[in-house]
Design a protein around this motif. Structure first.
Motif, PDB file in Angstrom:
ATOM      1  N   GLY A 131      86.249 -13.790   1.862  1.00  0.00           N
ATOM      2  CA  GLY A 131      86.913 -14.440   2.348  1.00  0.00           C
ATOM      3  C   GLY A 131      86.543 -16.074   2.263  1.00  0.00           C
ATOM      4  O   GLY A 131      86.316 -16.812   3.247  1.00  0.00           O
ATOM      5  N   TYR A 132      87.410 -16.295   1.216  1.00  0.00           N
ATOM      6  CA  TYR A 132      87.484 -17.931   0.330  1.00  0.00           C
ATOM      7  C   TYR A 132      89.144 -18.448   0.627  1.00  0.00           C
ATOM      8  O   TYR A 132      89.621 -17.119  -0.148  1.00  0.00           O
ATOM      9  CB  TYR A 132      86.791 -18.277   0.086  1.00  0.00           C
ATOM     10  N   ILE A 133      89.148 -19.185   0.651  1.00  0.00           N
ATOM     11  CA  ILE A 133      90.667 -19.754  -0.328  1.00  0.00           C
ATOM     12  C   ILE A 133      90.029 -21.021  -1.577  1.00  0.00           C
ATOM     13  O   ILE A 133      89.238 -21.478  -1.312  1.00  0.00           O
ATOM     14  CB  ILE A 133      91.925 -19.868   1.063  1.00  0.00           C
ATOM     15  N   SER A 134      90.863 -20.898  -1.886  1.00  0.00           N
ATOM     16  CA  SER A 134      90.619 -22.561  -2.636  1.00  0.00           C
ATOM     17  C   SER A 134      91.795 -23.497  -2.699  1.00  0.00           C
ATOM     18  O   SER A 134      92.865 -23.380  -2.363  1.00  0.00           O
ATOM     19  CB  SER A 134      91.086 -21.772  -4.469  1.00  0.00           C
ATOM     20  N   VAL A 185      90.735 -10.406   6.165  1.00  0.00           N
ATOM     21  CA  VAL A 185      91.626 -10.182   5.107  1.00  0.00           C
ATOM     22  C   VAL A 185      93.303 -10.722   5.583  1.00  0.00           C
ATOM     23  O   VAL A 185      93.660 -11.656   4.734  1.00  0.00           O
ATOM     24  CB  VAL A 185      92.073  -8.585   4.250  1.00  0.00           C
ATOM     25  N   SER A 186      93.952  -9.822   6.720  1.00  0.00           N
ATOM     26  CA  SER A 186      94.766 -10.725   7.027  1.00  0.00           C
ATOM     27  C   SER A 186      95.140 -12.235   7.399  1.00  0.00           C
ATOM     28  O   SER A 186      95.651 -12.850   7.185  1.00  0.00           O
ATOM     29  CB  SER A 186      95.495  -9.470   8.430  1.00  0.00           C
ATOM     30  N   HIS A 187      93.613 -12.605   7.577  1.00  0.00           N
ATOM     31  CA  HIS A 187      93.637 -13.761   8.634  1.00  0.00           C
ATOM     32  C   HIS A 187      94.328 -14.812   7.279  1.00  0.00           C
ATOM     33  O   HIS A 187      94.313 -15.431   7.290  1.00  0.00           O
ATOM     34  CB  HIS A 187      92.362 -14.187   8.652  1.00  0.00           C
ATOM     35  N   LEU A 188      93.223 -14.115   6.236  1.00  0.00           N
ATOM     36  CA  LEU A 188      93.766 -15.541   4.850  1.00  0.00           C
ATOM     37  C   LEU A 188      94.737 -15.129   3.902  1.00  0.00           C
ATOM     38  O   LEU A 188      96.079 -16.114   3.377  1.00  0.00           O
ATOM     39  CB  LEU A 188      92.478 -15.637   3.953  1.00  0.00           C
ATOM     40  N   SER A 189      95.228 -14.232   4.336  1.00  0.00           N
ATOM     41  CA  SER A 189      96.077 -13.579   3.256  1.00  0.00           C
ATOM     42  C   SER A 189      97.863 -13.604   3.694  1.00  0.00           C
ATOM     43  O   SER A 189      99.060 -13.770   3.225  1.00  0.00           O
ATOM     44  CB  SER A 189      96.110 -11.889   2.071  1.00  0.00           C
ATOM     45  N   GLN A 193      97.871 -20.445   1.818  1.00  0.00           N
ATOM     46  CA  GLN A 193      97.198 -21.236   1.302  1.00  0.00           C
ATOM     47  C   GLN A 193      96.081 -19.920   1.153  1.00  0.00           C
ATOM     48  O   GLN A 193      94.752 -20.271  -0.025  1.00  0.00           O
ATOM     49  CB  GLN A 193      95.803 -21.927   2.784  1.00  0.00           C
ATOM     50  N   GLY A 194      96.131 -19.228   1.604  1.00  0.00           N
ATOM     51  CA  GLY A 194      95.194 -17.299   1.017  1.00  0.00           C
ATOM     52  C   GLY A 194      96.143 -17.166  -0.122  1.00  0.00           C
ATOM     53  O   GLY A 194      94.637 -15.706  -0.652  1.00  0.00           O
ATOM     54  N   GLN A 195      96.912 -17.581  -0.320  1.00  0.00           N
ATOM     55  CA  GLN A 195      97.816 -16.747  -1.638  1.00  0.00           C
ATOM     56  C   GLN A 195      96.983 -16.349  -2.982  1.00  0.00           C
ATOM     57  O   GLN A 195      96.893 -15.459  -3.612  1.00  0.00           O
ATOM     58  CB  GLN A 195      98.936 -17.241  -1.579  1.00  0.00           C
ATOM     59  N   GLN A 200      92.827  -9.614  -5.149  1.00  0.00           N
ATOM     60  CA  GLN A 200      91.148  -9.871  -5.756  1.00  0.00           C
ATOM     61  C   GLN A 200      90.605  -9.575  -4.582  1.00  0.00           C
ATOM     62  O   GLN A 200      89.041  -8.914  -4.300  1.00  0.00           O
ATOM     63  CB  GLN A 200      90.509 -11.035  -6.454  1.00  0.00           C
ATOM     64  N   ARG A 201      90.682 -10.518  -3.244  1.00  0.00           N
ATOM     65  CA  ARG A 201      90.131 -11.062  -1.725  1.00  0.00           C
ATOM     66  C   ARG A 201      90.008  -9.401  -1.570  1.00  0.00           C
ATOM     67  O   ARG A 201      88.629  -8.863  -1.264  1.00  0.00           O
ATOM     68  CB  ARG A 201      90.850 -11.380  -1.133  1.00  0.00           C
TER      69      ARG A 201
END
Lengths: 251, 229
Positions: A131-134, A185-189, A193-195, A200-201
């Motif tokens: 649950g993180y993004i770069s 998962v859906s929140h970030l994907s 920004q979550g791509q 891997q997430r």
């Protein structure tokens, strides 16, 4: 002002490895405008006055946004009202003379700390797994530098409402954390920004869920009605889809 | 990739895929079985043509057996994992708000189907049609006679019908569940798919059950066996 008296049958357990048991208490002359946790506060005050151990229950914000509280009330996670956390439940939902059976959320992955308090760190570890993004460090990025379609932003925001309370795990016949995990998962994907980590997430989070000892999804949707934030099982479908695609592409 | 296919989500997808393959087989099998209403020549010819496919038939048989074993063994694994995940039971069972009789009985209907498949293979696939089991009123009818005589036994007929309804129960949840498991969710299509899985379940349960009912009626009312020239 209406007052009621209810009988509480509460799960008591002194520690993680102790044997639990049910104990009966009476909550007398409770204001129907009191919240469920306030009722427990009143009962606990009485217990402390008598020199007994108060009922341990977790709580923090008491306004339904932190995800700390939670117990199974008469077989329903967070009690009989839909889309509420336990702290938002009020005694007006009960009648005089009712018996209320109060149990902790039960799952192997959520060990009981004491009485109604469960250790939810397994859910934290699932979030940590993916649950993180770069992001670029340095000065703050310009606003709206990355265009996000309204529909995607809405979906991400809808999924992001998950407060990680574990009611989905409690209500699931398999004690699965799929709804909570799919929301993360859906929140970030759903967002650009979550791509970078999106493939891997989902793999890492599912692996972590299995490692923690949660069950799998059997598409019974008990989680959806138990969720205080109304997270839809469509996010589980999205997770399943992403998982399949990522698993096929993985080495 | 192997690691991910063999995790809870991947396993569930394999269960869904193998289940769907078996539903496809079941529909083909049902359509073939309906030929019994056209009399002994139609169904016996169909069976003959199927058997004369030779190696193709064996590929299909082995594939089907693989699907069956995959489905059954993975489900057993999932049931164990899912049972283990709940630590201690609730004193007041969790309200079954969205759990229907169909979802709750999946493993029991599945077990009954498993037992029946073995019985069915022993009774039909591994039992040849002979003059002992395939003769009606002194005439040998092959497969038709075999099926006919088999269903004259009320216990066999009732067991068969009960199992076909178990398959129907299994499919009400099973068919629509496949789409969720593979990640298909749509506001408009999902309710249609749920209705379609009901329709498939009813057609399979009633369709297969119609054969023992037909045989018993046929015998009771003394209809003649239709032999087209």
């Amino acid at each position: 002002m209406k007052k009621i008296t209810v009988k509480l049958v509460v799960w008591r357990q002194n520690g993680p490895d102790e044997k639990g048991f049910f104990k009966t208490y009476f909550a007398e002359n409770i204001d129907t405008d009191a919240s469920f946790l306030e009722m427990l506060d009143v009962v606990n005050e009485g217990l402390v006055k008598n020199g007994s151990e108060p009922i341990a229950f977790a709580h923090d914000c008491r306004e339904g946004i932190c995800g700390t509280c939670g117990a199974v009330v008469n077989g329903e996670a967070h009690g009989p009202r839909e889309k509420l956390t336990l702290c938002q439940l009020h005694m007006r939902s009960f009648s005089n003379g009712d018996t209320i059976v109060l149990e902790p959320f039960r799952a192997r992955a959520l060990p009981i700390v004491k009485d109604l308090v469960v250790d939810r760190s397994a859910l934290d570890r699932i979030v940590q797994a993916g649950g993180y993004i770069s992001v670029r460090t340095g000065s703050a990025p310009d606003a709206n530098a990355i265009p996000v379609p309204k529909k995607d932003a809405d979906q991400a925001f809808d999924a992001a409402q998950c407060i990680g309370c574990a009611a989905c795990v409690a209500a699931c016949p398999n004690a699965s954390a799929m709804l909570m995990m799919s929301a993360k998962v859906s929140h970030l994907s759903s967002l650009p920004q979550g791509q970078p980590e999106s493939k891997q997430r989902v793999l890492d989070m599912v692996s972590q869920m299995v490692k923690e000892g949660f069950g799998g999804c059997s598409n019974e949707y008990q989680c959806e009605v138990a969720c205080p934030k109304g997270i839809s099982v469509k996010y589980i479908a999205q997770l399943n889809r992403q998982y399949l695609l990522s698993a096929i592409k993985s080495e | 990739m192997k690691k991910f296919i063999l995790s809870l989500v991947g396993i569930k997808q394999l269960v869904a895929l193998s289940g769907l393959a078996m539903v496809g087989f079941l529909i083909a099998h049902l359509l073939g079985n309906f030929l019994i209403f056209s009399g002994p020549i139609a169904i016996n010819n169909y069976a003959y043509k199927l058997h004369s496919l030779g190696p193709v038939l064996w590929v299909a048989r082995i594939g089907l057996l693989a699907m069956f074993l995959l489905h059954f063994s993975l489900v057993i694994y999932l049931v164990i994992v899912n049972k283990r995940a709940r630590n201690g039971s609730y004193a007041v069972p969790i309200h079954k708000k969205t759990r229907s009789i169909f979802t709750q009985t999946m493993r029991y209907s599945g077990l009954l189907i498993f037992i029946y498949i073995i019985v069915h293979l022993l009774d039909f696939t591994f039992t040849p049609h002979t003059v002992d089991n395939s003769v009606i009123d002194g005439v040998y009818y092959g497969l038709y006679g075999h099926v006919y005589n088999y269903f004259l036994n009320p216990i066999r007929s009732i067991f068969y019908i009960v199992t076909m309804f178990a398959i129907g129960f299994h499919l009400v949840h099973g068919v629509q569940s496949v789409l969720q498991t593979f990640g298909f969710y749509h506001k408009l299509y999902t309710p249609i798919i749920v209705k379609s899985s009901w329709i498939i379940a009813v057609i399979v349960a009633l369709g297969f059950s119609s054969i023992p009912v037909y045989v018993c009626l046929h015998n009771y009312l003394g209809w003649e066996i239709y032999v087209a020239t």
